[in-house]
Design an enzyme around this catalytic site. Structure first.
Site, PDB file in Angstrom:
ATOM      1  N   ARG A  86      40.525  26.777  44.573  1.00 19.67           N
ATOM      2  CA  ARG A  86      41.846  27.985  43.745  1.00 19.67           C
ATOM      3  C   ARG A  86      42.912  28.021  44.975  1.00 19.67           C
ATOM      4  O   ARG A  86      42.526  28.178  46.116  1.00 19.67           O
ATOM      5  CB  ARG A  86      41.055  28.897  43.422  1.00 19.67           C
ATOM      6  CG  ARG A  86      40.070  28.565  42.448  1.00 19.67           C
ATOM      7  CD  ARG A  86      39.034  30.024  42.067  1.00 19.67           C
ATOM      8  NE  ARG A  86      38.194  29.811  41.102  1.00 19.67           N
ATOM      9  CZ  ARG A  86      37.223  29.063  40.719  1.00 19.67           C
ATOM     10  NH1 ARG A  86      36.708  28.294  41.807  1.00 19.67           N
ATOM     11  NH2 ARG A  86      36.480  29.257  39.609  1.00 19.67           N
ATOM     12  N   HIS A  89      41.419  33.163  46.000  1.00 15.88           N
ATOM     13  CA  HIS A  89      39.973  32.978  45.687  1.00 15.88           C
ATOM     14  C   HIS A  89      39.437  31.792  45.638  1.00 15.88           C
ATOM     15  O   HIS A  89      38.364  31.707  44.795  1.00 15.88           O
ATOM     16  CB  HIS A  89      39.834  33.792  44.521  1.00 15.88           C
ATOM     17  CG  HIS A  89      40.524  34.945  44.319  1.00 15.88           C
ATOM     18  ND1 HIS A  89      39.717  36.232  44.535  1.00 15.88           N
ATOM     19  CD2 HIS A  89      41.732  35.575  44.126  1.00 15.88           C
ATOM     20  CE1 HIS A  89      40.455  37.569  44.231  1.00 15.88           C
ATOM     21  NE2 HIS A  89      41.713  37.022  43.994  1.00 15.88           N
ATOM     22  N   ASN A 162      39.186  42.940  41.005  1.00 16.20           N
ATOM     23  CA  ASN A 162      38.938  42.941  42.486  1.00 16.20           C
ATOM     24  C   ASN A 162      38.075  44.085  42.895  1.00 16.20           C
ATOM     25  O   ASN A 162      37.780  44.768  42.093  1.00 16.20           O
ATOM     26  CB  ASN A 162      40.301  43.009  43.227  1.00 16.20           C
ATOM     27  CG  ASN A 162      41.011  41.633  43.489  1.00 16.20           C
ATOM     28  OD1 ASN A 162      40.398  40.523  43.245  1.00 16.20           O
ATOM     29  ND2 ASN A 162      42.434  41.802  43.597  1.00 16.20           N
ATOM     30  N   PHE A 175      54.124  37.443  44.172  1.00 18.14           N
ATOM     31  CA  PHE A 175      52.759  37.050  44.406  1.00 18.14           C
ATOM     32  C   PHE A 175      52.884  35.708  45.024  1.00 18.14           C
ATOM     33  O   PHE A 175      52.108  35.756  46.464  1.00 18.14           O
ATOM     34  CB  PHE A 175      51.851  36.776  42.963  1.00 18.14           C
ATOM     35  CG  PHE A 175      50.526  36.364  43.333  1.00 18.14           C
ATOM     36  CD1 PHE A 175      49.698  37.492  43.936  1.00 18.14           C
ATOM     37  CD2 PHE A 175      50.094  35.188  42.993  1.00 18.14           C
ATOM     38  CE1 PHE A 175      48.309  37.258  44.179  1.00 18.14           C
ATOM     39  CE2 PHE A 175      48.706  35.105  43.175  1.00 18.14           C
ATOM     40  CZ  PHE A 175      47.824  35.809  43.754  1.00 18.14           C
ATOM     41  N   HIS A 353      40.893  33.962  33.107  1.00 16.23           N
ATOM     42  CA  HIS A 353      42.242  34.222  32.750  1.00 16.23           C
ATOM     43  C   HIS A 353      42.304  35.726  32.243  1.00 16.23           C
ATOM     44  O   HIS A 353      41.623  36.178  31.261  1.00 16.23           O
ATOM     45  CB  HIS A 353      42.476  33.166  31.873  1.00 16.23           C
ATOM     46  CG  HIS A 353      43.990  33.472  31.259  1.00 16.23           C
ATOM     47  ND1 HIS A 353      45.043  34.181  31.807  1.00 16.23           N
ATOM     48  CD2 HIS A 353      44.300  32.759  29.926  1.00 16.23           C
ATOM     49  CE1 HIS A 353      45.870  33.950  31.163  1.00 16.23           C
ATOM     50  NE2 HIS A 353      45.787  33.114  29.951  1.00 16.23           N
ATOM     51  N   ARG A 372      50.628  37.360  35.237  1.00 10.98           N
ATOM     52  CA  ARG A 372      49.164  37.097  35.555  1.00 10.98           C
ATOM     53  C   ARG A 372      48.857  36.258  34.330  1.00 10.98           C
ATOM     54  O   ARG A 372      48.018  35.245  34.366  1.00 10.98           O
ATOM     55  CB  ARG A 372      48.075  38.182  35.936  1.00 10.98           C
ATOM     56  CG  ARG A 372      48.287  38.784  37.381  1.00 10.98           C
ATOM     57  CD  ARG A 372      47.364  39.835  37.475  1.00 10.98           C
ATOM     58  NE  ARG A 372      45.966  39.194  37.723  1.00 10.98           N
ATOM     59  CZ  ARG A 372      44.493  39.966  37.672  1.00 10.98           C
ATOM     60  NH1 ARG A 372      44.612  41.275  37.174  1.00 10.98           N
ATOM     61  NH2 ARG A 372      43.538  39.203  37.874  1.00 10.98           N
ATOM     62  N   TYR A 376      47.355  32.181  35.274  1.00 13.99           N
ATOM     63  CA  TYR A 376      45.967  31.660  35.387  1.00 13.99           C
ATOM     64  C   TYR A 376      45.581  30.481  34.393  1.00 13.99           C
ATOM     65  O   TYR A 376      44.862  29.875  34.911  1.00 13.99           O
ATOM     66  CB  TYR A 376      44.766  33.097  34.845  1.00 13.99           C
ATOM     67  CG  TYR A 376      44.673  34.038  35.632  1.00 13.99           C
ATOM     68  CD1 TYR A 376      43.641  34.082  36.716  1.00 13.99           C
ATOM     69  CD2 TYR A 376      45.886  34.962  36.085  1.00 13.99           C
ATOM     70  CE1 TYR A 376      43.602  35.216  37.774  1.00 13.99           C
ATOM     71  CE2 TYR A 376      45.830  35.768  37.195  1.00 13.99           C
ATOM     72  CZ  TYR A 376      44.636  36.075  37.959  1.00 13.99           C
ATOM     73  OH  TYR A 376      44.514  36.833  38.940  1.00 13.99           O
ATOM     74  N   ARG A 383      44.220  22.439  38.528  1.00 18.74           N
ATOM     75  CA  ARG A 383      42.905  22.577  39.318  1.00 18.74           C
ATOM     76  C   ARG A 383      41.884  21.705  38.507  1.00 18.74           C
ATOM     77  O   ARG A 383      40.847  21.100  39.037  1.00 18.74           O
ATOM     78  CB  ARG A 383      42.315  24.047  39.580  1.00 18.74           C
ATOM     79  CG  ARG A 383      41.254  24.113  40.409  1.00 18.74           C
ATOM     80  CD  ARG A 383      40.937  25.647  40.710  1.00 18.74           C
ATOM     81  NE  ARG A 383      40.403  26.353  39.559  1.00 18.74           N
ATOM     82  CZ  ARG A 383      39.297  26.492  39.217  1.00 18.74           C
ATOM     83  NH1 ARG A 383      38.367  25.810  39.901  1.00 18.74           N
ATOM     84  NH2 ARG A 383      38.765  27.152  38.180  1.00 18.74           N
TER      85      ARG A 383
HETATM   86 FE1  HDE Z   1      44.795  36.591  40.755  1.00 17.49          FE
HETATM   87  N1  HDE Z   1      44.865  34.573  40.573  1.00 17.49           N
HETATM   88  N2  HDE Z   1      46.635  37.052  40.703  1.00 17.49           N
HETATM   89  N3  HDE Z   1      44.632  38.758  41.164  1.00 17.49           N
HETATM   90  N4  HDE Z   1      42.825  36.513  40.868  1.00 17.49           N
HETATM   91  C1  HDE Z   1      44.004  33.780  40.784  1.00 17.49           C
HETATM   92  O1  HDE Z   1      43.657  31.674  39.144  1.00 17.49           O
HETATM   93  C2  HDE Z   1      47.650  35.908  40.274  1.00 17.49           C
HETATM   94  C3  HDE Z   1      45.593  39.596  40.812  1.00 17.49           C
HETATM   95  C4  HDE Z   1      41.782  37.511  40.965  1.00 17.49           C
HETATM   96  O2  HDE Z   1      36.695  33.662  40.480  1.00 17.49           O
HETATM   97  C5  HDE Z   1      44.501  32.267  40.353  1.00 17.49           C
HETATM   98  O3  HDE Z   1      41.867  30.671  38.636  1.00 17.49           O
HETATM   99  C6  HDE Z   1      48.906  36.568  40.205  1.00 17.49           C
HETATM  100  C7  HDE Z   1      45.112  40.923  40.880  1.00 17.49           C
HETATM  101  C8  HDE Z   1      40.467  36.847  40.982  1.00 17.49           C
HETATM  102  O4  HDE Z   1      37.934  32.252  39.509  1.00 17.49           O
HETATM  103  C9  HDE Z   1      45.764  32.385  39.890  1.00 17.49           C
HETATM  104  C10 HDE Z   1      48.721  37.581  40.309  1.00 17.49           C
HETATM  105  C11 HDE Z   1      43.878  40.807  40.511  1.00 17.49           C
HETATM  106  C12 HDE Z   1      40.493  35.516  40.933  1.00 17.49           C
HETATM  107  C13 HDE Z   1      46.064  33.903  40.177  1.00 17.49           C
HETATM  108  C14 HDE Z   1      47.373  37.878  40.905  1.00 17.49           C
HETATM  109  C15 HDE Z   1      43.394  39.302  40.869  1.00 17.49           C
HETATM  110  C16 HDE Z   1      42.126  35.348  41.053  1.00 17.49           C
HETATM  111  C17 HDE Z   1      43.945  31.242  41.417  1.00 17.49           C
HETATM  112  C18 HDE Z   1      49.853  38.825  40.710  1.00 17.49           C
HETATM  113  C19 HDE Z   1      42.709  42.015  40.646  1.00 17.49           C
HETATM  114  C20 HDE Z   1      39.597  34.453  41.072  1.00 17.49           C
HETATM  115  C21 HDE Z   1      42.904  30.458  40.947  1.00 17.49           C
HETATM  116  C22 HDE Z   1      50.590  39.063  39.511  1.00 17.49           C
HETATM  117  C23 HDE Z   1      42.799  42.355  39.369  1.00 17.49           C
HETATM  118  C24 HDE Z   1      38.869  34.316  39.741  1.00 17.49           C
HETATM  119  C25 HDE Z   1      42.695  31.149  39.450  1.00 17.49           C
HETATM  120  C26 HDE Z   1      37.730  33.346  39.865  1.00 17.49           C
HETATM  121  C27 HDE Z   1      42.610  34.061  40.861  1.00 17.49           C
HETATM  122  C28 HDE Z   1      47.102  34.408  40.076  1.00 17.49           C
HETATM  123  C29 HDE Z   1      47.053  39.135  41.468  1.00 17.49           C
HETATM  124  C30 HDE Z   1      42.063  39.001  40.850  1.00 17.49           C
HETATM  125  C31 HDE Z   1      46.717  31.732  40.994  1.00 17.49           C
HETATM  126  C32 HDE Z   1      50.032  35.742  39.691  1.00 17.49           C
HETATM  127  C33 HDE Z   1      45.770  42.223  40.895  1.00 17.49           C
HETATM  128  C34 HDE Z   1      39.214  37.743  41.081  1.00 17.49           C
HETATM  129  O5  HDE Z   1      46.130  32.245  38.809  1.00 17.49           O
END
Ligand code: HDE
Length: 717
Positions: A86, A89, A162, A175, A353, A372, A376, A383
């Protein structure tokens, strides 16, 4: 399923009754699970294999022959067995469980899985760190991911959360920037899994919307004791929509029943080397032992009419809704009760997602959430290698997916029938969409108007008030830890101008904080008065006010030949009553013999373990103490536990070891044979072995406090 009428569909659901639910996902996964115990070996083509050790050669010492299909198949598969990690994460750990709502939430949402308290909705959770690679360590300072997939009867609903309720940035556009800044620097890929370097802090000081998140990241929340002891937050603002179409703003929370607890930084760093899998081990073992982690689902709800009644914008993801202002209602409970069968197949291939919602849950214009919703789905395409990742067992809903999507890499489904378009007459326009009243997902009809503009709302401009609120909410110990975290993080920044900018930026949060930061990093104290007008606090965010329990904690017991068996036995029995686990540590594995001649098995040695792997340490009495007094490893164990503010206990001669360790500012029991233990800043001692239960109670009580921060203060003063 394609030709089901609505009545059929309803009947189908009803007739499955209560058996649906918790095991639905498990049963589905089992239909894909294989076990090769006692099976013949066969190739991927099903051909029986006669020899799996030698390639086919032209002569015993000759070259391998091209026609060796078995060798080529085996090697080709191996050559391709990695997938991209990933992008953030990357390092994570998952477990299965179920969710149960406490009472029907009909007034707030039509989401089916939130209606019936007797339904156990299957769930898969993946915890993660954000910055490090797949092989990095668990205990680094970082945000933790807490992603939950509910396999509901209306399809998959994901809360991709988170352990911190806010985020670094306000707009998804930034991001890639924040991630580029915090990841290892591009020229040398250093440092791994750490924010303590120039590019990250350069980003921070030039993007002051990060201020609030930095306060949380550098607080104890950045180094959790366990995945079982951290909160989860959906962060973004979502909508709940009820059956009448009434919508409300909602934020999601996970509240661990074991409370929110953290490591100390020195311990976290040492653990990263001694046990890089510390959090994985902790979660895996807890589930294997039947200590199922539990988290309550909480929601904060704001009426649409109240959207503008707060002194922050409720769509700004760098702001939280203080619980004292918007209370959290706990509406159900998540229980994790099953480890995966295969890490790659389940945890690594799981795809979360924010856009996976079910009827009753909807989105808002939170600009981070909006981005987001794109990211996702997009990221899984590379991936997981194409658009069919929803067919990977862990990602499949327990409801059928029935539509006209076809083909693509790794398609598993064999779609019968000649139409794959809509509208069609040949197959009676199957599959057909269903209306809202029949359960079809219909987006909330929010009224939206505006001119196209690349800009930030004025209401997002305050970057500091809630950072001050957070600082005001911290206990003395938590404040000290934040200052020390700044000293570490900024101490690793090479450029002096960035170090100074950090001091100046955080002067906007609190002048006292900025002055303290400056002291430890060779920077000048702020030149202007600092702080914001915020004088209030949010007690709910301080870990000082969290649930405290000794349940599931792990105690190291140090023993050598000639310990007192009855003391040990009573203490372990007492621990069990409180759900406390004990491990016996000595200098070799095997068994040791008590003074009474009883043999017990040793779990770990001074070579395989360290005090950082335990919550507390206990030394029983007996003649073994004469040797322990000479043992550097034992003394080191105690000193580290002491330094990390952990509970320490000893009985009878064991107390001599504590006395010899010269624990600063601690009183231990003398030789007066008093029946009550002496409790001194988390150090418990007793000389009177006749009464081990009062010792055990005092020890467990100290253990339940998690740490004894008062000791840190005396160490630093
Ligand atoms: Fe993520 N984030 N994120 N994130 N995120 C990913 O998706 C993203 C954000 C969070 O266990 C990616 O499958 C953007 C906040 C978790 O598989 C990706 C933005 C929060 C996980 C992605 C954020 C998260 C991800 C990378 C800002 C808390 C792991 C791999 C706009 C609420 C999920 C994937 C797992 C993973 C994008 C910000 C939580 C790249 C664009 C805020 C827990 O899609």
């Amino acid at each position: 399923m394609n030709n089901m009428t609505n009545d059929d569909r309803k009947h189908h659901h009803d007739s499955r009754g209560d058996q649906r639910k918790e095991n639905d996902k498990k049963n589905q996964l089992e239909s894909f699970t294989v076990d090769h115990t006692d099976k013949e070996m066969r190739t991927n083509q099903g051909v029986p294999v006669s020899n799996d050790d030698d390639s086919l050669k032209a002569g015993k010492r000759g070259p391998t022959i091209m026609e060796d299909f078995h060798f080529r198949e085996k090697m080709t598969h191996f050559d391709h067995e990695r997938i991209p990690e990933r992008v953030v994460h990357a390092r994570g750990f998952g477990a299965h469980g179920y969710f149960q709502v406490y009472k029907p939430m009909t007034e707030l949402t039509s989401a089916k899985f939130l209606q019936d308290p007797s339904v156990k909705t299957p769930v898969f959770v993946r915890f993660s760190t954000v910055v490090g690679s797949r092989g990095s360590a668990d205990t680094v300072r970082d945000v933790r991911g807490f992603a939950t997939k509910f396999y509901t009867e209306d399809g998959n609903f994901d809360i991709v959360g988170n352990n911190i309720p806010i985020f670094f940035i306000q707009d998804a556009m930034k991001f890639p920037d924040v991630v580029h800044a915090i990841k290892p620097e591009p020229h040398n890929e250093i440092p791994q899994a750490s924010s303590a370097h120039d590019t990250f802090w350069d980003f921070v000081v030039n993007n002051t919307e990060t201020a609030h998140m930095i306060m949380w990241l550098l607080s104890d929340r950045g180094i959790p004791r366990s995945f079982r002891m951290m909160e989860g937050f959906g962060v973004n603002t979502f909508r709940f929509v009820n059956g009448q179409g009434k919508a409300r703003f909602v934020k999601f929370h996970w509240k661990p029943l074991l409370g929110v607890h953290s490591l100390v930084w020195d311990e976290a760093q040492k653990l990263a080397g001694k046990d890089p899998d510390f959090h994985r081990n902790d979660l895996w073992n807890a589930i294997e032992m039947g200590d199922y982690p539990e988290y309550e689902l909480g929601v904060q709800v704001i009426e649409e009419d109240d959207e503008f009644k707060f002194d922050f914008d409720i769509l700004d993801p760098t702001k939280f809704w203080p619980e004292e202002v918007v209370p959290v209602q706990t509406i159900g409970k998540l229980t994790l009760n099953r480890n995966v069968d295969n890490f790659f197949a389940e945890t690594e291939q799981s795809a979360f997602h924010t856009g996976n919602v079910v009827p009753g849950v909807d989105f808002t214009n939170d600009p981070l959430l909006q981005g987001r919703l794109f990211s996702y789905l997009d990221t899984q395409l590379i991936r997981l290698g194409g658009p069919n990742f929803h067919e990977i067992p862990i990602n499949r809903p327990i409801t059928p997916n029935v539509n006209n999507q076809r083909d693509g890499f790794h398609r598993m489904t064999i779609n019968r029938g000649i139409t794959s378009y809509s509208v069609n007459a040949i197959q009676g326009n199957s599959p057909h969409p269903v209306s809202k009243s029949e359960g079809g997902y219909v987006h909330y009809a929010e009224k939206v108007e505006g001119v196209k503009i690349r800009a930030r709302s004025e209401s997002f401009k305050d970057h500091y008030s809630q950072a001050t609120l957070f600082w005001n909410s911290m206990s003395e110990a938590e404040k000290r830890h934040i200052i020390e975290a700044f000293h570490f993080e900024i101490g690793k920044v090479d450029r002096p101008e960035i170090r100074q900018q950090v001091v100046d930026m955080f002067n906007n949060v609190d002048e006292g904080l900025a002055k303290e930061i400056a002291k430890g990093i060779g920077a000048k104290p702020p030149s202007k008065p600092g702080g914001t007008a915020v004088t209030t606090s949010s007690p709910a965010v301080s870990q000082e006010n969290t649930i405290k329990t000794a349940s599931t904690r792990k105690v190291a017991i140090i023993v050598k030949d000639k310990f007192h068996f009855h003391e040990l036995k009573q203490v372990i029995k007492g621990f069990k009553g409180y759900g406390v686990h004990a491990e016996l540590i000595s200098d070799t594995l095997g068994t040791v013999k008590s003074e009474e001649g009883k043999e017990i098995h040793i779990d770990e040695t001074f070579t395989t373990s360290e005090s950082v792997m335990y919550d507390a340490v206990f030394i029983p009495g007996g003649k073994h103490v004469q040797q322990l007094l000479l043992e550097d490893d034992a003394l080191h164990f105690i000193h580290e536990a002491f330094k990390h503010a952990k509970t320490i206990g000893a009985s009878n001669e064991g107390v001599d070891v504590l006395a010899n360790a010269q624990l600063h500012g601690i009183a231990v029991s003398g030789t007066d044979n008093s029946p009550t233990p002496i409790v001194s800043k988390g150090v418990i001692s007793i000389r009177n072995a006749a009464n081990m239960s009062s010792f055990t109670n005092a020890f467990v009580n100290a253990l339940s406090k998690h740490r004894h921060w008062v000791r840190e203060k005396q160490q630093s003063s």
